[in-house]
Motif scaffolding. Structure first.
Motif, mmCIF file in Angstrom:
data_model
loop_
_atom_site.group_PDB
_atom_site.id
_atom_site.type_symbol
_atom_site.label_atom_id
_atom_site.label_comp_id
_atom_site.label_asym_id
_atom_site.label_seq_id
_atom_site.Cartn_x
_atom_site.Cartn_y
_atom_site.Cartn_z
ATOM 1 N N PHE A 28 7.768 -74.401 71.903
ATOM 2 C CA PHE A 28 8.517 -73.306 71.355
ATOM 3 C C PHE A 28 10.016 -73.809 71.724
ATOM 4 O O PHE A 28 10.879 -73.404 70.741
ATOM 5 C CB PHE A 28 8.087 -71.997 72.284
ATOM 6 C CG PHE A 28 9.050 -70.745 71.858
ATOM 7 C CD1 PHE A 28 9.098 -70.408 70.896
ATOM 8 C CD2 PHE A 28 10.088 -70.433 72.986
ATOM 9 C CE1 PHE A 28 9.857 -69.138 70.508
ATOM 10 C CE2 PHE A 28 10.958 -69.533 72.544
ATOM 11 C CZ PHE A 28 10.867 -68.738 71.419
ATOM 12 N N VAL A 31 11.092 -76.528 69.169
ATOM 13 C CA VAL A 31 11.182 -76.171 67.594
ATOM 14 C C VAL A 31 12.616 -75.312 67.503
ATOM 15 O O VAL A 31 13.115 -75.491 66.536
ATOM 16 C CB VAL A 31 10.080 -75.256 67.244
ATOM 17 C CG1 VAL A 31 10.296 -74.689 65.966
ATOM 18 C CG2 VAL A 31 8.469 -76.160 67.290
ATOM 19 N N ASN A 32 12.779 -74.259 68.254
ATOM 20 C CA ASN A 32 13.863 -73.680 68.179
ATOM 21 C C ASN A 32 15.254 -74.211 68.653
ATOM 22 O O ASN A 32 16.369 -74.137 67.758
ATOM 23 C CB ASN A 32 13.911 -72.133 69.214
ATOM 24 C CG ASN A 32 12.784 -71.380 68.498
ATOM 25 O OD1 ASN A 32 13.411 -70.355 67.677
ATOM 26 N ND2 ASN A 32 11.416 -71.350 68.883
ATOM 27 N N GLY A 35 15.829 -76.541 65.690
ATOM 28 C CA GLY A 35 16.091 -76.231 64.396
ATOM 29 C C GLY A 35 17.439 -75.587 64.474
ATOM 30 O O GLY A 35 18.000 -75.572 63.585
ATOM 31 N N ASN A 36 17.900 -74.904 65.724
ATOM 32 C CA ASN A 36 19.241 -74.426 65.714
ATOM 33 C C ASN A 36 20.419 -75.643 65.646
ATOM 34 O O ASN A 36 21.325 -75.399 64.883
ATOM 35 C CB ASN A 36 19.370 -73.406 66.925
ATOM 36 C CG ASN A 36 18.610 -72.282 66.689
ATOM 37 O OD1 ASN A 36 18.709 -71.744 65.823
ATOM 38 N ND2 ASN A 36 18.164 -71.932 67.772
ATOM 39 N N ASN A 41 13.318 -78.366 60.462
ATOM 40 C CA ASN A 41 12.291 -77.703 60.494
ATOM 41 C C ASN A 41 11.067 -78.222 60.762
ATOM 42 O O ASN A 41 10.371 -78.581 60.278
ATOM 43 C CB ASN A 41 11.985 -76.772 59.014
ATOM 44 C CG ASN A 41 10.856 -75.934 59.355
ATOM 45 O OD1 ASN A 41 10.355 -75.328 60.338
ATOM 46 N ND2 ASN A 41 10.482 -75.321 58.265
ATOM 47 N N THR A 68 2.010 -73.959 68.833
ATOM 48 C CA THR A 68 3.327 -73.643 68.326
ATOM 49 C C THR A 68 3.533 -72.251 67.971
ATOM 50 O O THR A 68 2.658 -71.541 67.408
ATOM 51 C CB THR A 68 3.262 -74.546 66.953
ATOM 52 O OG1 THR A 68 2.905 -75.954 67.288
ATOM 53 C CG2 THR A 68 4.547 -74.407 66.305
ATOM 54 N N ALA A 70 6.929 -69.617 66.861
ATOM 55 C CA ALA A 70 8.334 -69.448 66.489
ATOM 56 C C ALA A 70 9.301 -68.495 66.883
ATOM 57 O O ALA A 70 10.277 -68.441 67.245
ATOM 58 C CB ALA A 70 8.208 -69.348 64.894
ATOM 59 N N GLY A 71 8.488 -67.175 67.235
ATOM 60 C CA GLY A 71 9.058 -66.078 67.631
ATOM 61 C C GLY A 71 9.261 -65.898 69.210
ATOM 62 O O GLY A 71 7.962 -66.259 69.571
ATOM 63 N N LEU A 72 9.830 -65.300 69.785
ATOM 64 C CA LEU A 72 9.803 -65.333 71.258
ATOM 65 C C LEU A 72 8.650 -64.072 71.644
ATOM 66 O O LEU A 72 8.034 -64.226 72.590
ATOM 67 C CB LEU A 72 11.231 -64.768 71.681
ATOM 68 C CG LEU A 72 11.187 -64.349 73.321
ATOM 69 C CD1 LEU A 72 10.833 -65.611 74.153
ATOM 70 C CD2 LEU A 72 12.581 -63.574 73.699
#
Length: 275
Positions: A28, A31-32, A35-36, A41, A68, A70-72
């Motif tokens: 997690f 990925v974040n 990505g930032n 992606n 995997t 994407a969101g918290l």
């Protein structure tokens, strides 16, 4: 190198439950953060594509998708539910089977979506799947079959049987508003089905984690030793600990976990850690 070695050593010292949570959190964050920072992606390499043609070139995603998020909020609630259900699981069954169950439940959920993608290509051709939900539901389903009357306490106050707790979780996370996140909720069904099947056979004395195990022997066989005397067959002979474990599990199967005395619960926990 020493830093990486220390991380590896500390990771290996953790229990299976903690290791799975660490992997989910690490993926997690990766990925974040990536990505930032780089605007790359990574989800396209980790998410399970439902379209069959795309999956053939990303076959590894059948395993990576279940680690995997994407969101918290997505990872937080999945890991909270996984932690709670896993505590119930290895209190009775031990933790060595947990990774196998997690992965196979996740694979079953993903496989169900791939099959539906083949049957209904227009509906799912652009869909992809991420999240540990199917794997988590599979872990929970096992104990709903194997020890349905195990008592759990919601918020430390409300007591109910585990089977009703799991049913409530399944309905809230899967059945209600199936139109939203349809693919993810269908994968819950696949993971749950594997957990139910695994729990059913486990209750019959057959462990799908170890196919070589057979149902419990009902009769002791006798063979003639070289000295001419009779001895118990090695195929049916059990150690004292195995016999004790069988008796405790049989009692749970018939009367529920709460029927065990405190000493029996302690003994079960001790023996389960060796499994």
């Amino acid at each position: 190198m020493d830093f990486l070695k220390n991380i590896k050593d500390n990771f290996q010292k953790q229990g299976v439950l903690t290791q799975i949570i660490i992997i989910n959190v690490a993926v997690f964050l990766t990925v974040n953060i990536v990505g930032n920072v780089s605007h790359l992606n990574l989800l396209q390499y980790l998410a399970l594509p439902i379209g069959a043609q795309v999956f053939l070139f990303k076959f590894w995603t059948l395993f990576t998708y279940m680690f995997t998020h994407a969101g918290l909020g997505h990872i937080f609630w999945n890991m909270v539910l996984f932690y709670f259900m896993s505590q119930v699981f290895f209190t009775i069954m031990g933790q060595k089977k947990l990774l196998y169950l997690y992965v196979m439940s996740g694979v079953s959920g993903g496989a169900l979506m791939l099959i539906l993608g083949l049957i209904f290509p227009e509906q799912f051709q652009y869909a992809s799947l991420i999240g540990a939900s199917a794997a988590v539901m599979g872990v929970g389903a096992v104990m709903a079959v194997y020890s349905p009357n195990y008592k759990v306490y919601l918020f430390g106050m409300f007591e109910l049987s585990y089977k009703f707790f799991f049913l409530g979780v399944f309905v809230l996370n899967t059945i209600i508003d199936l139109s939203e996140n349809t693919g993810g909720k269908i994968s819950h069904i696949g993971g749950t089905l594997f957990g139910l099947i695994y729990g059913y056979y486990l209750k019959q004395g057959i462990d799908l984690f170890n196919i070589s195990l057979k149902a419990k022997q009902k009769h002791n066989l006798k063979v003639v030793s070289r000295s001419g005397s009779y001895s118990e067959s090695s195929a049916s002979k059990k150690t004292s600990e195995e016999h004790t474990m069988d008796e405790l599990l049989d009692k749970i199967s018939k009367s529920g976990y709460d029927s065990l005395t405190k000493n029996e619960k302690d003994e079960l926990f001790r023996l389960s850690q060796k499994k």
